[in-house]
Motif scaffolding. Structure first.
Motif, short mmCIF file in Angstrom:
data_model
loop_
_atom_site.label_atom_id
_atom_site.label_comp_id
_atom_site.label_asym_id
_atom_site.label_seq_id
_atom_site.Cartn_x
_atom_site.Cartn_y
_atom_site.Cartn_z
N ALA A 69 0.84 -1.20 0.00
CA ALA A 69 0.00 0.00 0.00
C ALA A 69 0.87 1.25 0.00
CB ALA A 69 -0.88 0.01 1.23
N THR A 70 0.26 2.35 -0.41
CA THR A 70 0.84 3.67 -0.23
C THR A 70 -0.16 4.45 0.61
OG1 THR A 70 1.93 3.56 -2.38
CG2 THR A 70 1.68 5.74 -1.40
N LEU A 71 0.30 4.92 1.78
CA LEU A 71 -0.62 5.53 2.73
C LEU A 71 -0.31 7.00 2.98
CD1 LEU A 71 -0.47 2.74 5.43
CD2 LEU A 71 -2.34 3.16 3.85
N SER A 72 -1.35 7.74 3.32
CA SER A 72 -1.15 9.10 3.81
C SER A 72 -0.59 9.00 5.23
CB SER A 72 -2.48 9.86 3.83
OG SER A 72 -3.34 9.30 4.81
N GLU A 73 -0.01 10.09 5.70
CA GLU A 73 0.50 10.11 7.07
C GLU A 73 -0.63 9.88 8.06
OE1 GLU A 73 3.59 10.15 8.31
OE2 GLU A 73 4.36 10.13 6.26
N GLU A 74 -1.78 10.47 7.80
CA GLU A 74 -2.94 10.32 8.69
C GLU A 74 -3.37 8.85 8.80
OE1 GLU A 74 -7.64 11.51 8.78
OE2 GLU A 74 -6.27 12.87 7.74
N ASN A 75 -3.49 8.16 7.67
CA ASN A 75 -3.88 6.76 7.71
C ASN A 75 -2.81 5.90 8.36
OD1 ASN A 75 -6.43 7.04 6.63
ND2 ASN A 75 -5.79 6.58 4.55
N TYR A 76 -1.54 6.22 8.12
CA TYR A 76 -0.49 5.44 8.76
C TYR A 76 -0.51 5.63 10.27
CZ TYR A 76 3.66 3.32 10.40
OH TYR A 76 4.50 2.53 11.13
N GLU A 77 -0.79 6.83 10.75
CA GLU A 77 -0.88 7.07 12.20
C GLU A 77 -1.98 6.23 12.83
OE1 GLU A 77 -1.01 11.22 13.21
OE2 GLU A 77 0.72 11.65 11.93
#
Length: 93
Positions: free
Chosen positions: A12-20
């Motif tokens: 996956a490639t995630l936004s910082e928000e989703n990774y948090e």
């Protein structure tokens, strides 16, 4: 686990928000294994996407907050013990 490591494991490639959100679930969710957690979390993402992490996040965030409260209380207890020791030595505040 680092964001890049998770992205490599899950594809996956995630936004910082989703990774948090994922990181909070990974660290604090009670049923994520300490030894197999990285695999569990990447498998969950591959099977269910972000939806499952949004569902799990509330519980993980509550546990995180309670652990912080416990840490703060431990600091307070240490300070109170220090204060008691000082009183026993004849010192006043």
């Amino acid at each position: 686990m680092q964001k890049q490591e998770f992205e490599e494991m899950s594809g996956a490639t995630l936004s910082e928000e989703n990774y948090e959100i994922i990181e909070t679930v990974y660290v604090y969710y009670p049923h994520i294994s300490e030894t197999e957690g990285k695999t569990q979390v990447s498998d969950l993402y591959r099977m269910f996407g972000m939806a499952i992490f949004h569902d799990m996040y509330q519980r993980a965030a509550l546990i995180q907050a309670k652990e912080r409260q416990i840490g703060d209380l431990r600091k307070d207890i240490l300070q109170l013990r220090h204060d008691l020791d000082s009183l026993g030595e004849g010192q006043l505040f």
